[in-house]
Design a protein around this motif. Structure first.
Motif, PDB file in Angstrom:
ATOM      1  N   GLY A  28     -13.566   3.301   6.881  1.00 38.03           N
ATOM      2  CA  GLY A  28     -13.727   1.870   7.500  1.00 38.03           C
ATOM      3  C   GLY A  28     -12.482   1.013   7.168  1.00 38.03           C
ATOM      4  N   ILE A  29     -11.195   1.477   7.149  1.00 41.33           N
ATOM      5  CA  ILE A  29     -10.079   0.660   6.981  1.00 41.33           C
ATOM      6  C   ILE A  29      -9.552  -0.226   7.946  1.00 41.33           C
ATOM      7  N   ASP A  30      -8.781  -1.476   7.601  1.00 47.77           N
ATOM      8  CA  ASP A  30      -8.270  -2.191   8.597  1.00 47.77           C
ATOM      9  C   ASP A  30      -6.929  -2.249   8.201  1.00 47.77           C
ATOM     10  N   LEU A  31      -5.954  -2.197   9.274  1.00 49.18           N
ATOM     11  CA  LEU A  31      -4.453  -2.210   9.057  1.00 49.18           C
ATOM     12  C   LEU A  31      -3.555  -2.713  10.040  1.00 49.18           C
ATOM     13  N   ASP A  32      -2.815  -3.828   9.842  1.00 54.66           N
ATOM     14  CA  ASP A  32      -1.992  -4.276  10.795  1.00 54.66           C
ATOM     15  C   ASP A  32      -0.369  -4.050  10.835  1.00 54.66           C
ATOM     16  N   VAL A  33       0.308  -3.839  11.819  1.00 53.74           N
ATOM     17  CA  VAL A  33       1.549  -3.802  11.829  1.00 53.74           C
ATOM     18  C   VAL A  33       2.111  -4.684  12.914  1.00 53.74           C
ATOM     19  N   GLY A  34       3.363  -5.409  12.346  1.00 51.31           N
ATOM     20  CA  GLY A  34       3.766  -6.542  13.264  1.00 51.31           C
ATOM     21  C   GLY A  34       5.016  -5.805  13.961  1.00 51.31           C
ATOM     22  N   PRO A  35       5.667  -6.570  15.100  1.00 47.17           N
ATOM     23  CA  PRO A  35       6.962  -6.184  15.690  1.00 47.17           C
ATOM     24  C   PRO A  35       8.113  -5.923  14.666  1.00 47.17           C
ATOM     25  N   GLY A  36       8.602  -4.773  14.660  1.00 40.92           N
ATOM     26  CA  GLY A  36       9.848  -4.900  13.850  1.00 40.92           C
ATOM     27  C   GLY A  36       9.643  -4.785  12.447  1.00 40.92           C
ATOM     28  N   GLU A  37       8.290  -4.534  12.014  1.00 39.79           N
ATOM     29  CA  GLU A  37       8.040  -4.568  10.545  1.00 39.79           C
ATOM     30  C   GLU A  37       7.934  -3.376   9.848  1.00 39.79           C
ATOM     31  N   PHE A  38       8.222  -3.362   8.528  1.00 35.19           N
ATOM     32  CA  PHE A  38       8.411  -1.985   7.822  1.00 35.19           C
ATOM     33  C   PHE A  38       7.193  -2.197   6.977  1.00 35.19           C
ATOM     34  N   VAL A  39       6.128  -1.390   7.355  1.00 31.28           N
ATOM     35  CA  VAL A  39       4.827  -1.071   6.462  1.00 31.28           C
ATOM     36  C   VAL A  39       4.783   0.263   5.869  1.00 31.28           C
ATOM     37  N   ALA A  40       4.342  -0.043   4.577  1.00 35.42           N
ATOM     38  CA  ALA A  40       4.099   1.374   3.957  1.00 35.42           C
ATOM     39  C   ALA A  40       2.862   1.673   3.519  1.00 35.42           C
ATOM     40  N   VAL A  41       2.113   2.651   3.451  1.00 36.92           N
ATOM     41  CA  VAL A  41       1.001   3.078   3.174  1.00 36.92           C
ATOM     42  C   VAL A  41       0.987   4.247   2.009  1.00 36.92           C
ATOM     43  N   VAL A  42       0.379   3.540   1.028  1.00 37.50           N
ATOM     44  CA  VAL A  42       0.801   4.676  -0.338  1.00 37.50           C
ATOM     45  C   VAL A  42      -0.602   4.931  -0.959  1.00 37.50           C
ATOM     46  N   SER A  43      -0.481   6.391  -1.600  1.00 38.08           N
ATOM     47  CA  SER A  43      -1.856   6.595  -2.254  1.00 38.08           C
ATOM     48  C   SER A  43      -1.747   8.029  -2.685  1.00 38.08           C
ATOM     49  N   GLU A  44      -2.346   8.447  -3.553  1.00 35.48           N
ATOM     50  CA  GLU A  44      -2.485  10.086  -4.054  1.00 35.48           C
ATOM     51  C   GLU A  44      -2.663  10.797  -2.789  1.00 35.48           C
ATOM     52  N   SER A  45      -2.614  12.037  -3.040  1.00 33.66           N
ATOM     53  CA  SER A  45      -2.815  13.056  -2.008  1.00 33.66           C
ATOM     54  C   SER A  45      -4.343  13.128  -1.699  1.00 33.66           C
TER      55      SER A  45
END
Length: 531
Positions: A28-45
């Motif tokens: 149940g996650i929320d995530l947004d990405v804007g125009p031209g934005e550099f977004v990273a998603v990090v975590s363990e495997s």
């Protein structure tokens, strides 16, 4: 984020049906990405970061189920039919994967594969699609792009294949480029080049980038915003600078602190020699030129000497194409070679395939990509016991099951999971399965070919600790092949640095790191520290 998001994920949940019941991958996650934005998603495997974007692209495995909303410019991708969704994939949202060799068809030339999405989405003719493919190869700065159009994937280096994947992803000018661990299979110098290229193309083309990564050094350098995931939940998010300088969640702090550490105790000076190689050479004849009439010889391994004692770890490092993996395969007699190789004082060169078979249980290998080396059609229990069917055929099924359970326990996996299939496990878990498959035969020497390069730092720590524990418990010898110098430093007694098939420097681990003598070694260490 100042403007309206072009991608908005709301209450996304992903689960998989397994033999042991449902497995909740994203909760149940929320995530947004804007125009031209550099977004990273990090975590363990295994935290669900890749499954989140795979759901957005409609690429989940057949036993996957997804709910929630994934809106691209107010269009909910989860409500689209496969045919309509396919019109968005590659055109509006494009994706590059961790291992390009599993994404590129080995039977088709690069130009043909690049032309396919151009002809499908833009209706270009063969000639126009080839011309556009050439433009794209130039855009991603592949050397000799005209020649590479007619190359097959196996004729390109790892870095060149990843550049081809980037070019294919950019073919239809997408709004969003999703890069799922795009550099984990690459050495440190090529890794830096690929991320710099993605960042430059993002600025040049005005697209947004979602980087899925466990490499916090790269994330810190390039990302504007960061989402931290754990066990399928987003536990922290915000501007990259705030996440790195003042993390709030204990898990984020643990990720930032994770780094392979410690030093291996050397084996006794009188430890017997287990494996010895003298003047080892591996050459390949390559055709080139018009109509492939010219033959040139590539010296992949060029006169290497090596001595491995029982209980010792030799680290073999170098850039892609330096010959380190070829050396490992030649030592195991998996490739034709010349020179002398002796295992427990027995010459391997005169032995044919049948004569080598009894020795195979003592000479095991763990590969870089466990997903590629584990059969998707077999359960984990069947995979682990394959070697027993060959080397101990008289064992009963019950005894094989017992041995499989013991092997899984030894690598810190629940034996109850042995009826699951490889795709139901995380990358770190799959690597433990690959290690269990090798260890069940009680080998003397294990060649570890990039065994941690596809894993995040916290999982790397646990795998390094596991390998050290198994080595101490069973008096194992390792050949540790890697471009990850931090892991090599924690694992190896001695290091061999390879370039163009030759050993350019060797010595005790700390001597190599503290006072490298060769310029090539100095550049490798500097690139690793920079990332």
């Amino acid at each position: 984020m100042g403007s309206e998001p072009i991608l908005a994920i709301r209450d996304l949940k992903v689960r998989f049906r397994t033999n042991d019941g449902p497995c909740e991958a994203v909760r149940g996650i929320d995530l947004d990405v804007g125009p031209g934005e550099f977004v990273a998603v990090v975590s363990e495997s295994g935290s669900g970061k890749s499954q989140s974007v795979m759901a957005a692209m409609g690429l989940l495995a057949s036993n996957g189920e997804v709910s929630g909303a994934i809106r691209y410019r107010e269009v909910d991708l989860l409500k689209l039919s496969p045919a309509v969704l396919n019109s968005y994939r590659g055109r509006k949202l494009a994706m590059i994967f961790q291992e390009p060799m599993t994404s590129l068809d080995p039977l088709f030339r690069i130009g043909t594969q690049m032309a396919a999405p151009l002809r499908k989405h833009q209706g270009l003719s063969r000639k126009a699609a080839r011309a556009r493919a050439l433009e794209l190869l130039k855009l991603v700065r592949i050397p000799h792009p005209e020649r590479r159009l007619d190359s097959y994937p196996h004729e390109l280096s790892g870095g060149q294949r990843q550049r081809v994947m980037i070019a294919m992803a950019l073919a239809n000018d997408p709004d969003i480029l999703i890069a799922d661990e795009p550099t984990t299979a690459l050495d440190v110098t090529i890794e830096a080049e690929i991320l710099a290229l993605i960042a430059e193309l993002r600025q040049q083309l005005g697209m947004a980038v979602i980087l899925i990564s466990h490499d916090l050094g790269l994330v810190r350098k390039y990302a504007e915003r960061v989402y931290v995931m754990k066990s399928g939940d987003v536990v922290e998010s915000g501007p990259a600078q705030a996440i790195f300088e003042a993390p709030q969640h204990p898990y984020t702090k643990a990720l930032l602190a994770a780094e392979p550490h410690g030093h291996k105790a050397p084996p006794p000076a009188h430890a017997p020699i287990l494996l010895e190689a003298r003047d080892l050479r591996v050459s390949f004849d390559l055709s080139r030129g018009f109509l492939k009439r010219e033959t040139v010889t590539l010296h992949a391994v060029d006169g290497v000497d090596l001595t491995v004692r029982r209980g010792q770890t030799i680290g073999i490092v170098g850039e892609s194409g330096s010959g380190k993996s070829t050396l490992g395969r030649a030592l195991l007699k998996l490739l034709p070679s010349s020179g002398i190789v002796r295992f427990e004082d027995r010459a391997l060169a005169p032995l044919d395939r049948a004569a080598m078979r009894p020795l195979r249980r003592s000479l095991q290998v763990v590969f870089q990509d466990p997903f590629g080396s584990l059969s998707p059609r077999l359960t984990v229990g069947e995979i682990i016991t394959e070697g027993l069917l060959v080397h101990e055929p008289a064992l009963s099924r019950t005894e094989r099951e017992r041995r499989a359970a013991a092997a899984l326990t030894e690598v810190c996996l629940d034996p109850a999971l042995r009826n699951r299939y490889p795709h139901e496990f995380s990358g770190g878990q799959r690597q433990r399965i690959a290690i269990a498959r090798a260890m069940i035969l009680h080998p003397a020497l294990v060649v570890l070919d990039e065994p941690t390069s596809a894993l995040d730092r916290t999982v790397q720590q646990s795998i390094v600790a596991l390998l050290k524990d198994l080595q101490a418990r069973h008096d194992l010898s390792y050949l540790f092949i890697s471009h990850d110098l931090a892991v090599v430093r924690a694992m190896a007694d001695e290091i061999m640095v390879m370039k163009d098939g030759r050993v350019v420097e060797r010595g005790p681990t700390e001597a190599i790191f503290e006072a490298p003598q060769q310029g090539y070694t100095q550049r490798l260490i500097a690139a690793a520290l920079k990332c």
